[in-house]
Write a protein that holds these residues in place. Structure first.
Motif, PDB file in Angstrom:
ATOM      1  N   VAL A  28     -93.387 -20.391 -47.159  1.00 24.78           N
ATOM      2  CA  VAL A  28     -94.386 -21.599 -48.067  1.00 24.78           C
ATOM      3  C   VAL A  28     -93.824 -22.896 -48.760  1.00 24.78           C
ATOM      4  O   VAL A  28     -92.972 -22.640 -49.372  1.00 24.78           O
ATOM      5  CB  VAL A  28     -95.594 -20.606 -49.858  1.00 24.78           C
ATOM      6  CG1 VAL A  28     -96.368 -21.134 -50.495  1.00 24.78           C
ATOM      7  CG2 VAL A  28     -95.710 -18.977 -48.656  1.00 24.78           C
ATOM      8  N   ARG A  29     -94.903 -23.727 -48.511  1.00 25.04           N
ATOM      9  CA  ARG A  29     -93.404 -24.816 -48.855  1.00 25.04           C
ATOM     10  C   ARG A  29     -94.803 -25.647 -49.409  1.00 25.04           C
ATOM     11  O   ARG A  29     -96.087 -25.934 -48.715  1.00 25.04           O
ATOM     12  CB  ARG A  29     -92.630 -25.504 -47.559  1.00 25.04           C
ATOM     13  CG  ARG A  29     -91.901 -25.181 -47.253  1.00 25.04           C
ATOM     14  CD  ARG A  29     -90.667 -25.056 -47.564  1.00 25.04           C
ATOM     15  NE  ARG A  29     -89.813 -24.467 -48.068  1.00 25.04           N
ATOM     16  CZ  ARG A  29     -88.897 -23.512 -48.215  1.00 25.04           C
ATOM     17  NH1 ARG A  29     -90.020 -22.371 -49.249  1.00 25.04           N
ATOM     18  NH2 ARG A  29     -88.391 -22.932 -47.121  1.00 25.04           N
ATOM     19  N   PRO A  30     -94.717 -26.039 -50.457  1.00 26.09           N
ATOM     20  CA  PRO A  30     -93.840 -25.824 -51.810  1.00 26.09           C
ATOM     21  C   PRO A  30     -93.648 -24.677 -51.990  1.00 26.09           C
ATOM     22  O   PRO A  30     -95.041 -23.441 -52.015  1.00 26.09           O
ATOM     23  CB  PRO A  30     -94.343 -26.887 -52.877  1.00 26.09           C
ATOM     24  CG  PRO A  30     -95.243 -27.159 -52.844  1.00 26.09           C
ATOM     25  CD  PRO A  30     -95.703 -27.313 -51.154  1.00 26.09           C
ATOM     26  N   ALA A  31     -92.690 -23.751 -52.715  1.00 31.12           N
ATOM     27  CA  ALA A  31     -93.233 -22.418 -53.023  1.00 31.12           C
ATOM     28  C   ALA A  31     -92.777 -22.220 -54.297  1.00 31.12           C
ATOM     29  O   ALA A  31     -93.482 -20.997 -54.121  1.00 31.12           O
ATOM     30  CB  ALA A  31     -91.462 -21.450 -52.842  1.00 31.12           C
ATOM     31  N   SER A  32     -94.099 -22.749 -55.320  1.00 29.32           N
ATOM     32  CA  SER A  32     -94.252 -22.946 -56.338  1.00 29.32           C
ATOM     33  C   SER A  32     -95.189 -23.638 -56.769  1.00 29.32           C
ATOM     34  O   SER A  32     -95.380 -25.089 -56.126  1.00 29.32           O
ATOM     35  CB  SER A  32     -93.136 -23.018 -57.270  1.00 29.32           C
ATOM     36  OG  SER A  32     -92.629 -24.083 -57.409  1.00 29.32           O
ATOM     37  N   VAL A  33     -96.160 -23.575 -57.695  1.00 26.77           N
ATOM     38  CA  VAL A  33     -97.000 -24.341 -57.729  1.00 26.77           C
ATOM     39  C   VAL A  33     -97.234 -24.387 -59.285  1.00 26.77           C
ATOM     40  O   VAL A  33     -96.704 -23.819 -60.308  1.00 26.77           O
ATOM     41  CB  VAL A  33     -98.646 -23.843 -57.301  1.00 26.77           C
ATOM     42  CG1 VAL A  33     -98.276 -24.425 -55.985  1.00 26.77           C
ATOM     43  CG2 VAL A  33     -98.859 -21.888 -57.625  1.00 26.77           C
ATOM     44  N   ARG A  34     -98.131 -25.771 -59.941  1.00 22.75           N
ATOM     45  CA  ARG A  34     -98.409 -25.619 -61.480  1.00 22.75           C
ATOM     46  C   ARG A  34     -99.847 -25.094 -61.448  1.00 22.75           C
ATOM     47  O   ARG A  34    -100.829 -25.480 -60.343  1.00 22.75           O
ATOM     48  CB  ARG A  34     -98.415 -27.340 -61.636  1.00 22.75           C
ATOM     49  CG  ARG A  34     -99.186 -27.794 -63.784  1.00 22.75           C
ATOM     50  CD  ARG A  34     -98.778 -28.951 -63.375  1.00 22.75           C
ATOM     51  NE  ARG A  34     -99.669 -29.849 -63.064  1.00 22.75           N
ATOM     52  CZ  ARG A  34     -99.753 -30.950 -62.281  1.00 22.75           C
ATOM     53  NH1 ARG A  34     -98.442 -31.528 -63.004  1.00 22.75           N
ATOM     54  NH2 ARG A  34    -100.775 -31.332 -61.646  1.00 22.75           N
ATOM     55  N   VAL A  35    -100.263 -24.133 -62.659  1.00 23.98           N
ATOM     56  CA  VAL A  35    -100.914 -23.909 -63.227  1.00 23.98           C
ATOM     57  C   VAL A  35    -101.625 -24.339 -64.066  1.00 23.98           C
ATOM     58  O   VAL A  35    -100.765 -24.057 -65.511  1.00 23.98           O
ATOM     59  CB  VAL A  35    -101.077 -21.913 -62.724  1.00 23.98           C
ATOM     60  CG1 VAL A  35    -102.497 -21.613 -63.136  1.00 23.98           C
ATOM     61  CG2 VAL A  35    -100.697 -22.512 -61.484  1.00 23.98           C
ATOM     62  N   VAL A  36    -103.184 -25.112 -64.263  1.00 25.09           N
ATOM     63  CA  VAL A  36    -103.838 -25.195 -65.269  1.00 25.09           C
ATOM     64  C   VAL A  36    -104.524 -24.024 -66.208  1.00 25.09           C
ATOM     65  O   VAL A  36    -105.546 -23.627 -65.298  1.00 25.09           O
ATOM     66  CB  VAL A  36    -104.155 -26.704 -65.330  1.00 25.09           C
ATOM     67  CG1 VAL A  36    -105.375 -27.040 -67.013  1.00 25.09           C
ATOM     68  CG2 VAL A  36    -103.267 -27.678 -64.974  1.00 25.09           C
ATOM     69  N   LEU A  37    -104.500 -23.792 -67.430  1.00 19.38           N
ATOM     70  CA  LEU A  37    -105.542 -22.562 -67.581  1.00 19.38           C
ATOM     71  C   LEU A  37    -106.225 -23.178 -68.952  1.00 19.38           C
ATOM     72  O   LEU A  37    -105.968 -24.023 -69.592  1.00 19.38           O
ATOM     73  CB  LEU A  37    -105.033 -21.527 -68.267  1.00 19.38           C
ATOM     74  CG  LEU A  37    -104.339 -20.462 -67.012  1.00 19.38           C
ATOM     75  CD1 LEU A  37    -103.293 -19.115 -67.317  1.00 19.38           C
ATOM     76  CD2 LEU A  37    -104.556 -20.274 -66.056  1.00 19.38           C
TER      77      LEU A  37
END
Length: 107
Positions: A37-46
């Motif tokens: 997976v690219r990108p391998a990380s994400v930003r999550v807003v809760l």
């Protein structure tokens, strides 16, 4: 000045204070197959009740992609919220979509 009865009925609705929290660098898991997976990380807003967002355990927020059967090279990122987060919602995931590449097999 009130005419008649001196009694008044008041209805007040009390709701817990809500807010938002941003979690950076959450690793995207792969479901339904294997892929890089690219990108391998994400930003999550809760968003949700502050009592749940303050001191939130990042391990309860699981971004993931499901490998598409059609071999598509892109997939939408979904987020699973584990138990104890009733009332918390995903406001935004960035990026919302990631690239997939077939995982290399070990020799």
């Amino acid at each position: 000045r009130l005419a008649g009865s001196a009694r008044v009925k008041v209805t007040a609705r009390i709701r817990e204070e809500h807010g938002m929290v941003t979690l950076e660098g959450l690793t995207v898991a792969v479901r339904g197959g294997t892929a890089q997976v690219r990108p391998a990380s994400v930003r999550v807003v809760l968003g949700g009740p502050l009592s749940l967002l303050e001191g939130l355990d990042r391990a309860k927020v699981l971004p993931y992609v499901t490998v598409p059967r059609d071999g598509s090279a892109r997939a939408a990122v979904a987020v699973e919220l584990l138990s104890g987060l009733t009332g918390v919602t995903v406001v935004e995931t960035r990026p919302a979509e990631v690239s997939l590449r077939a995982a290399r097999r070990a020799n």
